[in-house]
Write an enzyme that holds these catalytic residues in place. Structure first.
Site, PDB file in Angstrom:
ATOM      1  CG  HIS A  31      38.616  41.195  30.851  1.00  0.00           C
ATOM      2  ND1 HIS A  31      37.572  41.123  31.741  1.00  0.00           N
ATOM      3  CD2 HIS A  31      39.489  42.094  31.378  1.00  0.00           C
ATOM      4  CE1 HIS A  31      37.812  41.941  32.756  1.00  0.00           C
ATOM      5  NE2 HIS A  31      38.962  42.549  32.554  1.00  0.00           N
ATOM      6  CB  SER A  34      38.214  45.422  33.707  1.00  0.00           C
ATOM      7  OG  SER A  34      39.149  44.502  34.153  1.00  0.00           O
TER       8      SER A  34
HETATM    9  C1  MCU Z   1      39.093  42.995  36.661  1.00  0.00           C
HETATM   10  O1  MCU Z   1      39.819  44.196  36.748  1.00  0.00           O
HETATM   11  C2  MCU Z   1      41.233  44.232  36.723  1.00  0.00           C
HETATM   12  C3  MCU Z   1      41.833  43.284  37.736  1.00  0.00           C
HETATM   13  O2  MCU Z   1      41.348  43.593  39.013  1.00  0.00           O
HETATM   14  C4  MCU Z   1      43.340  43.413  37.706  1.00  0.00           C
HETATM   15  O3  MCU Z   1      43.937  42.488  38.580  1.00  0.00           O
HETATM   16  C5  MCU Z   1      43.884  43.217  36.328  1.00  0.00           C
HETATM   17  O4  MCU Z   1      45.228  43.558  36.350  1.00  0.00           O
HETATM   18  O5  MCU Z   1      43.238  44.097  35.444  1.00  0.00           O
HETATM   19  C6  MCU Z   1      41.848  43.991  35.351  1.00  0.00           C
HETATM   20  C7  MCU Z   1      41.469  45.030  34.344  1.00  0.00           C
HETATM   21  O6  MCU Z   1      41.216  46.159  34.676  1.00  0.00           O
HETATM   22  O7  MCU Z   1      41.566  44.661  33.058  1.00  0.00           O
HETATM   23  C8  MCU Z   1      41.347  45.637  32.070  1.00  0.00           C
END
Ligand code: MCU
Length: 406
Positions: free
Chosen positions: A357, A224
């Site tokens: 996720h 992420s």
């Molecule tokens: C996918 O990574 C991020 C994303 O870019 C953000 O918008 C969201 O808030 O959080 C994601 C993340 O890091 O989830 C753990």
């Protein structure tokens, strides 16, 4: 030089008596020898300091220099990567500093530490290492701990990236050890600050013994937001053998332009205009581009290009916010760069289907295993033609074709 020296010697002998010869020639020679390295080109690539910002909704051509000339050879591509690196630092990532002027490292009992100093300031940072028994062990540097299965025979280096650059919203700007060293006003976004830390961890591995890690067989992963970090680290840190960004989405495997196009089609997808307000992953310099990503000189297919020809397995997930069509088309374009370099199988992307996720589904296991075997364990791994994701027509986002670089 030998020819010039000989001609000069013959000519000089003719016009001067032998006793005077060396008193004049030797200083001349010394000047020539000293001056030579300064006059010789240090780097044959011409790296510009300003970058094109003409709007272009298609992905920029990775096989054309900014001045319009073609990239025809692998050597040209190395130069192209230098201009991409300069542009992406100036527009998105901020400056990636080199090894600081003072540096020392220690390893003891599973903890690798370094102290880095610059301009009278210094910071210390540590990572923990597990699974490193044996000799010449490959390792995966895992941002915040690994959320992929790390196989036996591969050590895990747990990297607390948040300590180097905080990432809890806009108020984190300039906070963390990287900024304690370089100043809170440094242009680097958190992704760049973390990559700098990875670079120093490798310096520390190289400078110490007892950890059993082979610094030439290192992977980097994170999921992420940390997946964006792992992708950027693989791009900036040339000593990384395998990049394993997981579910990085926008700011990682997605292309800004394709995400904008998906957003315009009504998808709930993260774009540059949203990301700059959410967190401090990018340089403040990126704010100027956030609502006009089509004016960026590069896009993220070229982030993959910066990793090339080294190993890269991009792990994704069909969650709308990550931009599955954007990551798939963008990484297809990235693979065209690997193909042009004659190493298509050094890069793959996997991520069909939707799952929780950062959980790692079994349908991605064989792809990950193949890349880890090939690039870290030095065993055989079939990494050929791994392109798994939703339908995404890369041709509609590009107006160039990939040459075969000689
Ligand atoms: C996918 O990574 C991020 C994303 O870019 C953000 O918008 C969201 O808030 O959080 C994601 C993340 O890091 O989830 C753990």
């Amino acid at each position: 030089f030998a020819i010039v020296w000989r001609k000069w010697h013959i000519l000089y002998s003719r016009i001067n008596p032998p006793t005077m010869k060396y008193s004049i020639v030797l200083p001349l020679l010394a000047t020539t020898v000293l001056a030579a390295p300064l006059e010789a080109p240090q780097d044959s690539c011409k790296v510009p300091t300003s970058f094109p910002t003409t709007a272009n909704a298609k992905l920029p051509n990775p096989f054309k220099f900014f001045d319009g000339t073609d990239v025809k050879t692998k050597a040209d591509f190395e130069c192209k990567n230098k201009e991409v690196l300069a542009a992406i630092q100036a527009q998105e990532l901020g400056t990636f500093p080199p090894k600081p002027s003072t540096f020392s490292a220690t390893y003891s009992g599973g903890t690798l530490s370094f102290t880095a100093g610059e301009g009278g300031k210094s910071i210390s940072f540590s990572v923990s290492i597990k699974g490193n028994s044996g000799s010449s062990v490959p390792a995966i540097i895992a941002y915040g701990g690994a959320s992929i299965p790390v196989p036996a025979g591969v050590a895990t280096i747990t990297f607390n990236n948040d300590q180097l650059g905080q990432q809890s919203g806009g108020s984190s700007r300039g906070k963390g050890k990287f900024y304690d060293l370089y100043g809170s006003g440094h242009s680097a976004g958190a992704l760049t600050a973390w990559a700098w830390g990875v670079d120093r961890v490798i310096d520390a591995l190289e400078a110490t013994t007892g950890h059993n890690i082979d610094p030439k067989r290192l992977g980097v992963t994170g999921c992420s937001r940390n997946g964006k970090g792992a992708f950027v680290a693989a791009a900036l840190v040339k000593r990384i053998a395998l990049g394993i960004p997981q579910e990085s989405g926008s700011g990682g495997a997605a292309c800004w332009r394709i995400s904008d196009s998906e957003k315009a089609k009504g998808k709930n997808i993260q774009t540059s205009s949203q990301i700059v307000g959410e967190n401090v992953w990018f340089s403040p310099a990126f704010n100027a581009f956030s609502t006009k990503a089509s004016t960026l000189s590069t896009d993220h297919h070229q982030l993959a290009g910066l990793v090339a020809p080294r190993g890269l397995i991009v792990i994704e997930n069909e969650i709308d916010w990550l931009g599955p069509v954007s990551t798939t088309a963008c990484m297809k374009a990235g693979r065209l760069i690997y193909k042009a370099l004659g190493v298509p199988d050094n890069m793959g992307f996997t991520g069909s289907g939707n799952h929780n996720h950062c959980s790692f589904p079994s349908n991605q296991q064989s792809d990950l295993t193949a890349f880890i075997n090939k690039f870290l364990l030095n065993t055989s791994g079939n990494t050929a033609n791994i392109e798994k994701g939703p339908a995404a027509d890369v041709a509609s986002y590009i107006d160039w074709t990939a040459p075969t670089l000689t």
